[in-house]
Scaffold this active site. Structure first.
Site, PDB file in Angstrom:
ATOM      1  N   GLU A 286       0.828  -1.220   0.000  1.00 35.52           N
ATOM      2  CA  GLU A 286       0.000   0.000   0.000  1.00 35.52           C
ATOM      3  C   GLU A 286       0.856   1.261   0.000  1.00 35.52           C
ATOM      4  O   GLU A 286       0.410   2.313  -0.441  1.00 35.52           O
ATOM      5  CB  GLU A 286      -0.940   0.019   1.217  1.00 35.52           C
ATOM      6  CG  GLU A 286      -2.240  -0.700   0.958  1.00 35.52           C
ATOM      7  CD  GLU A 286      -3.304  -0.477   2.040  1.00 35.52           C
ATOM      8  OE1 GLU A 286      -3.049   0.246   3.022  1.00 35.52           O
ATOM      9  OE2 GLU A 286      -4.389  -1.061   1.900  1.00 35.52           O
ATOM     10  N   HIS A 307       8.331 -26.813  -1.503  1.00 33.60           N
ATOM     11  CA  HIS A 307       7.668 -27.953  -2.143  1.00 33.60           C
ATOM     12  C   HIS A 307       6.463 -27.522  -2.968  1.00 33.60           C
ATOM     13  O   HIS A 307       5.683 -28.355  -3.413  1.00 33.60           O
ATOM     14  CB  HIS A 307       7.279 -28.981  -1.080  1.00 33.60           C
ATOM     15  CG  HIS A 307       8.484 -29.542  -0.371  1.00 33.60           C
ATOM     16  ND1 HIS A 307       9.045 -30.756  -0.703  1.00 33.60           N
ATOM     17  CD2 HIS A 307       9.258 -29.020   0.604  1.00 33.60           C
ATOM     18  CE1 HIS A 307      10.111 -30.961   0.057  1.00 33.60           C
ATOM     19  NE2 HIS A 307      10.264 -29.931   0.856  1.00 33.60           N
ATOM     20  N   LYS A 421     -14.269   0.107  -3.797  1.00 32.84           N
ATOM     21  CA  LYS A 421     -15.335   0.500  -2.867  1.00 32.84           C
ATOM     22  C   LYS A 421     -16.450   1.238  -3.596  1.00 32.84           C
ATOM     23  O   LYS A 421     -17.625   0.966  -3.387  1.00 32.84           O
ATOM     24  CB  LYS A 421     -14.770   1.413  -1.771  1.00 32.84           C
ATOM     25  CG  LYS A 421     -13.861   0.712  -0.792  1.00 32.84           C
ATOM     26  CD  LYS A 421     -13.484   1.667   0.330  1.00 32.84           C
ATOM     27  CE  LYS A 421     -12.340   1.125   1.150  1.00 32.84           C
ATOM     28  NZ  LYS A 421     -11.761   2.134   2.034  1.00 32.84           N
TER      29      LYS A 421
HETATM   30  O1  PA5 Z   1      -3.295   1.260   5.945  1.00 28.92           O
HETATM   31  C1  PA5 Z   1      -4.436   1.670   5.869  1.00 28.92           C
HETATM   32  O2  PA5 Z   1      -4.737   2.863   6.126  1.00 28.92           O
HETATM   33  C2  PA5 Z   1      -5.587   0.764   5.480  1.00 28.92           C
HETATM   34  O3  PA5 Z   1      -5.159  -0.499   5.148  1.00 28.92           O
HETATM   35  C3  PA5 Z   1      -6.582   0.663   6.614  1.00 28.92           C
HETATM   36  O4  PA5 Z   1      -5.927   0.165   7.755  1.00 28.92           O
HETATM   37  C4  PA5 Z   1      -7.769  -0.261   6.272  1.00 28.92           C
HETATM   38  O5  PA5 Z   1      -8.338   0.130   5.069  1.00 28.92           O
HETATM   39  C5  PA5 Z   1      -8.809  -0.195   7.383  1.00 28.92           C
HETATM   40  O6  PA5 Z   1      -9.254   1.111   7.566  1.00 28.92           O
HETATM   41  P1  PA5 Z   1     -10.011   1.575   8.874  1.00 28.92           P
HETATM   42  O7  PA5 Z   1      -9.121   1.383  10.032  1.00 28.92           O
HETATM   43  O8  PA5 Z   1     -10.340   3.020   8.628  1.00 28.92           O
HETATM   44  O9  PA5 Z   1     -11.262   0.731   8.985  1.00 28.92           O
END
Ligand code: PA5
Length: 446
Positions: A286, A307, A421
């Site tokens: 990310e 394996h 989303k």
């Molecule tokens: O790193 C990030 O910001 C995302 O992966 C969030 O952790 C994930 O989308 C969950 O979001 P939230 O904590 O707002 O529910």
């Protein structure tokens, strides 16, 4: 007691001169991170967090963990992405991937709200049958669909089982300090609440209440975890690559990327590392994967995956480099004993521990993959304890931020996550998405 980096098994494709040539860029990335001049600089709170964390909240985390340990046999942790992976990764690393089958004096810990699978949700509900339960719901935004659905289901479950008042004493909430639906519900219902600081993004939040509450419930030593991160923060202040193994690893990744190695395979010979690798994949995936750039983070647990994936790594497309996480000393050991009939031919291992054999498998793999044209880095982690893990977590977080700045991307946003989303909301008929729904349905049906 630090994490050590070496590139001995990549020495034919990477040189000291290449490291030196990157020093000015690493200096610039270091300045951007520490002076807050880089992209996303509002989200660098994790840098100093191991020193600056909120002591009052930390004590409340410990108190709540103790209450949960005393009044519950099950803790359900609801969250996704950065609000889920870190806690699970640390619990499995410190205890075992089989923690829930082995725990005696601490609650079983189940994770929910990290998918939209109805059958998995039904399974977690079933696992709660006949046991006293607490719930910890974690969401920074407080609006993420997966945990929101899970929490709607578990809130109702808890209120049906315990009544509204007792349920409220068994529900813990970790969210933004002032915004979001979850914050509003928590205030209205009077849940014990903890804050995800504004300046720490989800995937950098494992050392806040997001990770610490579930980790403390499991009985792991969160003081030692924080101390490890604090020691790492001190150790990685100097931007000189020859003195900073965290930056050396970041520079080495950058060199691999410039040599068209598009995939990093993070590997360990310890199954306890499997969820840490998932956490790592989110952190780097990310943070780096944007603007059509980035190294694709993948992982294997060896020798298991030798394996299944070993053939590809040895002889498939030459697109990857490996990073071996070598955990020195995992505590427990089993020794091979001599057997009179030696029917299995294993008497040559008489008196050797499984750790020793595992170590030889790792050395053999490093050499084989080097021969097969896969450059490898090694990270030596001094132990499987909380201090070492806290150090490793900080090591990866800082390396990830430096790598992202070397790449020229913002390490702290994730705009690409929104695309699915929007489509999902439109297809589900969420108010406000009517026109998009029509367009998407035409595409699906045409
Ligand atoms: O790193 C990030 O910001 C995302 O992966 C969030 O952790 C994930 O989308 C969950 O979001 P939230 O904590 O707002 O529910």
């Amino acid at each position: 007691m630090s994490v050590k980096f070496n590139y001995k098994y990549a020495a034919d494709v990477i040189s000291e001169e290449e490291f030196e040539s990157l020093q000015p860029f690493v200096n610039a990335a270091h300045e951007m991170l520490h002076n807050g001049t880089g992209a996303g600089s509002d989200f660098t709170g994790w840098l100093t967090w191991p020193d600056n964390y909120d002591r009052e909240e930390y004590e409340r985390i410990k108190k709540s963990a103790e209450k949960i340990r005393n009044d519950s046999q099950v803790l359900v942790v609801i969250g996704i992405g950065g609000s889920y992976l870190g806690a699970r990764a640390v619990i499995e690393y410190i205890h075992s991937p089989s923690y829930n089958l082995m725990c005696k004096d601490t609650p079983q810990i189940f994770f929910a709200g990290n998918s939209l699978s109805g059958s998995e949700m039904a399974n977690v509900l079933k696992l709660c049958d006949g046991k006293d339960v607490s719930v910890c719901v974690i969401s920074k935004s407080g609006t993420t669909t997966e945990p929101a659905i899970a929490f709607r289901i578990f809130k109702e479950y808890m209120e049906n089982r315990y009544g509204k008042m007792e349920a409220a004493k068994r529900i813990y909430c970790v969210t933004d300090k002032s915004r979001g639906t979850l914050k509003t519900i928590a205030e209205r219902e009077g849940y014990e609440s903890f804050v995800i600081p504004d300046e720490i993004g989800g995937r950098y939040s494992v050392l806040t209440a997001v990770g610490l509450l579930p980790i403390a419930v499991s009985g792991a030593d969160i003081d030692a975890l924080m101390a490890g991160a604090r020691d790492a923060a001190k150790a990685y202040q100097n931007s000189d690559i020859s003195k900073n193994d965290c930056y050396r690893y970041a520079a080495a990744r950058s060199i691999m990327y410039r040599k068209n190695k598009a995939v990093e395979l993070l590997v360990s010979f310890e199954p306890r590392f499997a969820l840490m690798a998932e956490w790592f994949k989110q952190l780097f995936g990310e943070s780096e994967g944007k603007d059509n750039k980035g190294i694709f983070p993948a992982s294997c647990i060896y020798s298991t995956d030798l394996h299944s994936m070993g053939q590809f790594v040895q002889e498939g497309s030459r697109i990857m480099f490996e990073t071996f996480v070598n955990i020195e000393g995992t505590g427990k050991e089993i020794t091979i004993k001599k057997n009179e009939d030696n029917g299995d031919g294993l008497n040559f291992l008489d008196g050797e521990s499984m750790g020793y054999i595992n170590g030889k498998a790792m050395q053999g793999t490093l050499l084989a993959h080097a021969d097969g044209g896969v450059p490898s880095f090694v990270l030596d982690v001094p132990g499987a304890d909380e201090h070492s893990l806290g150090w490793l977590i900080y090591f990866f977080e800082k390396a990830c931020a430096i790598c992202s700045y070397l790449l020229g991307v913002n390490p702290f946003n994730q705009p690409g996550v929104e695309a699915y989303k929007r489509n999902m909301f439109a297809l589900l008929g969420k108010p406000g998405y009517e026109t998009e729904r029509e367009v998407l349905e035409k595409r699906l049906n045409g």
